[in-house]
Design a protein around this motif. Structure first.
Motif, PDB file in Angstrom:
ATOM      1  N   LYS A   1       0.902  -1.306  -0.103  1.00 32.39           N
ATOM      2  CA  LYS A   1       0.088  -0.094  -0.125  1.00 32.39           C
ATOM      3  C   LYS A   1       0.801   1.229  -0.122  1.00 32.39           C
ATOM      4  CE  LYS A   1      -3.896  -0.142  -0.105  1.00 32.39           C
ATOM      5  NZ  LYS A   1      -4.715  -0.166  -1.204  1.00 32.39           N
ATOM      6  N   LYS A   2       2.267   1.037  -0.250  1.00 28.46           N
ATOM      7  CA  LYS A   2       2.942   2.337  -0.185  1.00 28.46           C
ATOM      8  C   LYS A   2       3.585   2.550  -1.657  1.00 28.46           C
ATOM      9  CE  LYS A   2       7.439   3.024   2.084  1.00 28.46           C
ATOM     10  NZ  LYS A   2       8.554   2.246   2.719  1.00 28.46           N
ATOM     11  N   GLU A   3       3.793   3.883  -1.704  1.00 25.53           N
ATOM     12  CA  GLU A   3       4.279   4.340  -3.178  1.00 25.53           C
ATOM     13  C   GLU A   3       5.873   3.893  -3.159  1.00 25.53           C
ATOM     14  OE1 GLU A   3       4.182   7.991  -5.967  1.00 25.53           O
ATOM     15  OE2 GLU A   3       2.878   8.281  -4.368  1.00 25.53           O
ATOM     16  N   ALA A   4       6.176   3.387  -4.170  1.00 20.77           N
ATOM     17  CA  ALA A   4       7.316   2.772  -4.105  1.00 20.77           C
ATOM     18  C   ALA A   4       8.430   4.090  -4.717  1.00 20.77           C
ATOM     19  CB  ALA A   4       7.495   1.916  -5.124  1.00 20.77           C
ATOM     20  N   GLU A   5       9.901   3.943  -4.468  1.00 20.77           N
ATOM     21  CA  GLU A   5      10.739   4.900  -4.791  1.00 20.77           C
ATOM     22  C   GLU A   5      11.448   4.640  -6.074  1.00 20.77           C
ATOM     23  OE1 GLU A   5      11.695   7.655  -2.604  1.00 20.77           O
ATOM     24  OE2 GLU A   5       9.990   6.942  -1.189  1.00 20.77           O
TER      25      GLU A   5
ATOM     26  N   GLN B   1       5.976  -6.727  -4.552  1.00 20.13           N
ATOM     27  CA  GLN B   1       5.626  -7.851  -4.289  1.00 20.13           C
ATOM     28  C   GLN B   1       6.610  -8.978  -3.794  1.00 20.13           C
ATOM     29  OE1 GLN B   1       3.379  -8.084  -8.144  1.00 20.13           O
ATOM     30  NE2 GLN B   1       2.022  -9.328  -6.939  1.00 20.13           N
ATOM     31  N   ILE B   2       8.000  -8.782  -3.835  1.00 15.81           N
ATOM     32  CA  ILE B   2       8.990  -9.370  -3.364  1.00 15.81           C
ATOM     33  C   ILE B   2       9.715  -8.578  -2.219  1.00 15.81           C
ATOM     34  CG2 ILE B   2       9.335 -11.070  -5.027  1.00 15.81           C
ATOM     35  CD1 ILE B   2      11.549  -8.494  -5.379  1.00 15.81           C
ATOM     36  N   ASN B   3       8.830  -7.400  -1.439  1.00 11.89           N
ATOM     37  CA  ASN B   3       9.142  -6.885  -0.441  1.00 11.89           C
ATOM     38  C   ASN B   3      10.432  -5.843  -0.808  1.00 11.89           C
ATOM     39  OD1 ASN B   3       8.287  -6.550   2.202  1.00 11.89           O
ATOM     40  ND2 ASN B   3      10.014  -7.474   2.737  1.00 11.89           N
ATOM     41  N   GLN B   4      10.398  -5.253  -2.029  1.00 11.45           N
ATOM     42  CA  GLN B   4      11.211  -4.021  -2.521  1.00 11.45           C
ATOM     43  C   GLN B   4      10.531  -2.891  -2.759  1.00 11.45           C
ATOM     44  OE1 GLN B   4      14.729  -4.235  -2.822  1.00 11.45           O
ATOM     45  NE2 GLN B   4      14.775  -6.288  -1.683  1.00 11.45           N
ATOM     46  N   SER B   5      10.654  -1.882  -1.956  1.00  8.74           N
ATOM     47  CA  SER B   5       9.452  -0.622  -2.231  1.00  8.74           C
ATOM     48  C   SER B   5      10.336   0.148  -3.282  1.00  8.74           C
ATOM     49  CB  SER B   5       9.377  -0.008  -0.950  1.00  8.74           C
ATOM     50  OG  SER B   5       8.393   1.081  -1.466  1.00  8.74           O
ATOM     51  N   ILE B   6      10.684  -0.396  -4.613  1.00 11.96           N
ATOM     52  CA  ILE B   6      11.209   0.388  -5.553  1.00 11.96           C
ATOM     53  C   ILE B   6      10.335   0.296  -7.100  1.00 11.96           C
ATOM     54  CG2 ILE B   6      13.794   0.267  -4.743  1.00 11.96           C
ATOM     55  CD1 ILE B   6      14.214  -2.177  -6.662  1.00 11.96           C
TER      56      ILE B   6
ATOM     57  N   PRO C   1       8.934   3.625 -14.073  1.00 12.79           N
ATOM     58  CA  PRO C   1       8.075   4.121 -15.267  1.00 12.79           C
ATOM     59  C   PRO C   1       7.202   5.032 -15.114  1.00 12.79           C
ATOM     60  CG  PRO C   1       7.297   2.246 -14.003  1.00 12.79           C
ATOM     61  CD  PRO C   1       8.543   2.447 -13.533  1.00 12.79           C
ATOM     62  N   ILE C   2       6.476   5.860 -16.096  1.00 11.96           N
ATOM     63  CA  ILE C   2       5.598   6.903 -15.662  1.00 11.96           C
ATOM     64  C   ILE C   2       4.434   6.545 -17.058  1.00 11.96           C
ATOM     65  CG2 ILE C   2       4.905   9.371 -16.037  1.00 11.96           C
ATOM     66  CD1 ILE C   2       7.798   9.966 -15.048  1.00 11.96           C
ATOM     67  N   ILE C   3       3.329   6.295 -16.613  1.00 10.37           N
ATOM     68  CA  ILE C   3       2.088   6.346 -17.598  1.00 10.37           C
ATOM     69  C   ILE C   3       1.846   7.824 -17.933  1.00 10.37           C
ATOM     70  CG2 ILE C   3      -0.463   5.561 -17.892  1.00 10.37           C
ATOM     71  CD1 ILE C   3       0.096   2.962 -16.784  1.00 10.37           C
ATOM     72  N   GLU C   4       2.222   7.973 -19.270  1.00  5.23           N
ATOM     73  CA  GLU C   4       1.615   9.450 -19.489  1.00  5.23           C
ATOM     74  C   GLU C   4       0.509   9.660 -20.117  1.00  5.23           C
ATOM     75  OE1 GLU C   4       4.343  11.513 -19.428  1.00  5.23           O
ATOM     76  OE2 GLU C   4       6.100  10.102 -19.479  1.00  5.23           O
ATOM     77  N   GLU C   5      -0.220   8.691 -20.516  1.00  2.00           N
ATOM     78  CA  GLU C   5      -1.514   8.817 -21.002  1.00  2.00           C
ATOM     79  C   GLU C   5      -2.290   7.552 -21.142  1.00  2.00           C
ATOM     80  OE1 GLU C   5      -2.973   9.771 -25.522  1.00  2.00           O
ATOM     81  OE2 GLU C   5      -1.315  11.365 -24.748  1.00  2.00           O
ATOM     82  N   GLU C   6      -3.628   7.611 -20.784  1.00  2.57           N
ATOM     83  CA  GLU C   6      -4.559   6.329 -20.878  1.00  2.57           C
ATOM     84  C   GLU C   6      -5.570   6.975 -21.633  1.00  2.57           C
ATOM     85  OE1 GLU C   6      -3.991   3.847 -16.674  1.00  2.57           O
ATOM     86  OE2 GLU C   6      -5.583   5.122 -16.625  1.00  2.57           O
ATOM     87  N   SER C   7      -6.041   5.942 -22.785  1.00  2.09           N
ATOM     88  CA  SER C   7      -7.173   6.481 -23.589  1.00  2.09           C
ATOM     89  C   SER C   7      -8.063   5.203 -23.979  1.00  2.09           C
ATOM     90  CB  SER C   7      -6.554   7.173 -24.763  1.00  2.09           C
ATOM     91  OG  SER C   7      -5.667   6.322 -25.575  1.00  2.09           O
TER      92      SER C   7
END
Length: 199
Positions: free
Chosen positions: A14-18, A50-55, A91-97
């Motif tokens: 539930k944490k935003e990864a770095e 999911q393998i306990n690495q917040s990256i 990654p950055i999702i720039e757009e969804e359409s």
């Protein structure tokens, strides 16, 4: 090395990864371990939390979606997925359409549960690959959906977060049981409410 997959209820999910730097220690080995772990669990995607690495790293191999049984027509949503194996870093999702469509999603951190999730069919994403090449690409169909699902993980979002309040209430007991380890997953897991004896 096959790693345990952390189960629903683990705070890291539930944490935003770095974001990470190019010289991130042990990254190549981590990616190798992630693929081994994903294949062992018969998954098509796996995110580092999911393998306990917040990256902000996830992998996908959507090849199973391209498989066609004898006598079946190929699924147009699976076009181009044969050999579709990728690593996404920062990654950055720039757009969804497009018009949202429903598909029954599952998750290795939430075994034995599948629910329909609405997502847009096309995405544009920027990311670094395993060799630190910067890429901007567009995907659609199952490829887009798998990427959106894994991208959610690095943002601390699970597919169950997309469900209606009623559906969430109906699943509540099952989800609590998963967090307690009361689920028969066919792969190693780490459960938040079990201090010892995680499989």
């Amino acid at each position: 090395m096959i790693l345990p997959i952390v189960a629903y209820g683990s705070p890291i999910l539930k944490k935003e990864a770095e974001e990470i730097e190019q010289n991130h220690e042990g990254l190549a080995q981590l990616i190798e371990n992630m693929f081994e772990t994903m294949y062992e669990a018969s998954g098509v995607g796996l995110a580092a939390p999911q393998i306990n690495q917040s990256i902000r790293v996830f992998i996908v191999d959507a090849s199973p979606f391209a498989e066609v049984e004898e006598g079946e027509e190929p699924d147009p949503m699976a076009a181009g997925l044969d050999g579709f194996k990728k690593v996404f870093i920062n990654p950055i999702i720039e757009e969804e359409s497009g018009e949202e469509w429903a598909f029954a999603e599952g998750c290795l951190s939430i075994p034995k549960i599948r629910e329909e999730v609405m997502r847009k069919p096309k995405i544009k994403i920027s990311y670094y690959d395993q060799d630190w090449n910067y890429l901007e690409e567009e995907y659609e169909g199952y490829a887009a959906r798998i990427i959106q699902h894994e991208y959610d993980h690095v943002d601390g979002i699970l597919f169950t977060d997309h469900l209606s309040p009623l559906k969430k209430r109906m699943l509540k007991k099952k989800l609590i049981n998963i967090s307690k380890g009361e689920v028969d997953a066919p792969y190693r897991m780490k459960f938040p409410q079990i201090k010892k004896g995680n499989r």
